[in-house]
Enzyme design. Sequence first.
Site, mmCIF file in Angstrom:
data_model
loop_
_atom_site.group_PDB
_atom_site.id
_atom_site.type_symbol
_atom_site.label_atom_id
_atom_site.label_comp_id
_atom_site.label_asym_id
_atom_site.label_seq_id
_atom_site.Cartn_x
_atom_site.Cartn_y
_atom_site.Cartn_z
ATOM 1 C CE LYS A 59 2.657 -14.150 -0.873
ATOM 2 N NZ LYS A 59 2.118 -12.826 -0.549
ATOM 3 C CD GLN A 103 -0.431 -10.387 -1.823
ATOM 4 O OE1 GLN A 103 -0.150 -11.339 -1.092
ATOM 5 N NE2 GLN A 103 0.464 -9.777 -2.563
ATOM 6 C CG ASP A 126 3.361 -10.370 4.840
ATOM 7 O OD1 ASP A 126 4.079 -10.976 4.021
ATOM 8 O OD2 ASP A 126 2.185 -10.031 4.609
HETATM 9 N N1 GUN Z 1 2.239 -7.485 -1.817
HETATM 10 C C1 GUN Z 1 3.407 -7.579 -2.487
HETATM 11 N N2 GUN Z 1 4.305 -8.280 -1.758
HETATM 12 C C2 GUN Z 1 3.698 -8.625 -0.611
HETATM 13 C C3 GUN Z 1 4.102 -9.363 0.536
HETATM 14 O O1 GUN Z 1 5.234 -9.829 0.658
HETATM 15 N N3 GUN Z 1 3.170 -9.510 1.507
HETATM 16 C C4 GUN Z 1 1.929 -8.984 1.407
HETATM 17 N N4 GUN Z 1 1.095 -9.175 2.423
HETATM 18 N N5 GUN Z 1 1.526 -8.287 0.370
HETATM 19 C C5 GUN Z 1 2.401 -8.116 -0.639
#
Ligand code: GUN
Length: 300
Positions: A59, A103, A126
């Site tokens: 990211k 996350q 998200d």
């Molecule tokens: N863990 C796995 N996929 C995601 C996601 O798209 N966002 C977040 N915040 N955590 C994750």
Amino acid sequence: MSGSVGEKTQIIDGKEVAKSVRRALKDRIKGLAAAGVTPGLAAVLVGDDPASQTYVNSKARACEKLKLYSEVIRRPADISQDELLGIVNDLNANDQIHGILVQSPLPKHMDELSVTLAIDPAKDVDGFHPFNVGMMLIGRPGLLPCTPHGIVKLLEHYEIDPSGKQVVVVGRSNIVGKPIAAILVQKAPMANATVTIAHSRTANLAEVCRRADILIAAIGRPDTITEDMVREGAVVIDVGVNRVDDSSTEKGYRLVGDVDFDKVAPKCSAITPVPGGVGPMTIAMLMSNTVEAAARITGK
Ligand code: GUN
């Protein structure tokens, strides 16, 4: 990969579509830069889960490539819930940050919902905050969750209009299954589908899946969707990202989806591969949400 598949099967190339999403974003980012705004994303990583570290690093790299501002805030697994809430509150108040993601999974002693509720919905890139979930359900503009949003972009790019089609979603997670169903059922362009959500307790799963014009697999278990579950000519979207042991690879594992690709692909009119299908779209849509959030917050 397309060489192993019937001539008639379109392999949906998520890397290409993600690239075109990023290309379109570049113009918006330039426009914002001209108005003095650099969209900023903060990722909070608690603990040292290897998959989460990989996600967070990619990211941050994606931000760098698009010249977005990004911060990764790393904390050990034993920080308190209050400390984490404090970090979120500081990010809510930080004018350089327009997108916040924490996350998941979080360590077991933390309450994930309280953390999600603490994020300013305007910065919830998200799309997990119940405010944004509610806006999505009633078909109003908010921030859409990245993976479902990415699936819609893939369908749009390949001119696969879900309108009037039978869509079967296998999986009922809050991150993929439920939101993609909510999006595709809307009275809206690239939606208007007849949607069924199937899951682990669905009776006659194979029969339900065979009804699908568009089958979306978001189960999280390899090879769950087999040849007998797919109608000839169906579109199959494989959201699964499963690590399976493979000593012949450098990392000792390889990524596979939820669909038995080799057997299913020849029956499909179009299918997403894993990797290279839905995966690249998730991060592209996160970038898109960050830019969108920056534009809305700053009014530029
Ligand atoms: N863990 C796995 N996929 C995601 C996601 O798209 N966002 C977040 N915040 N955590 C994750």
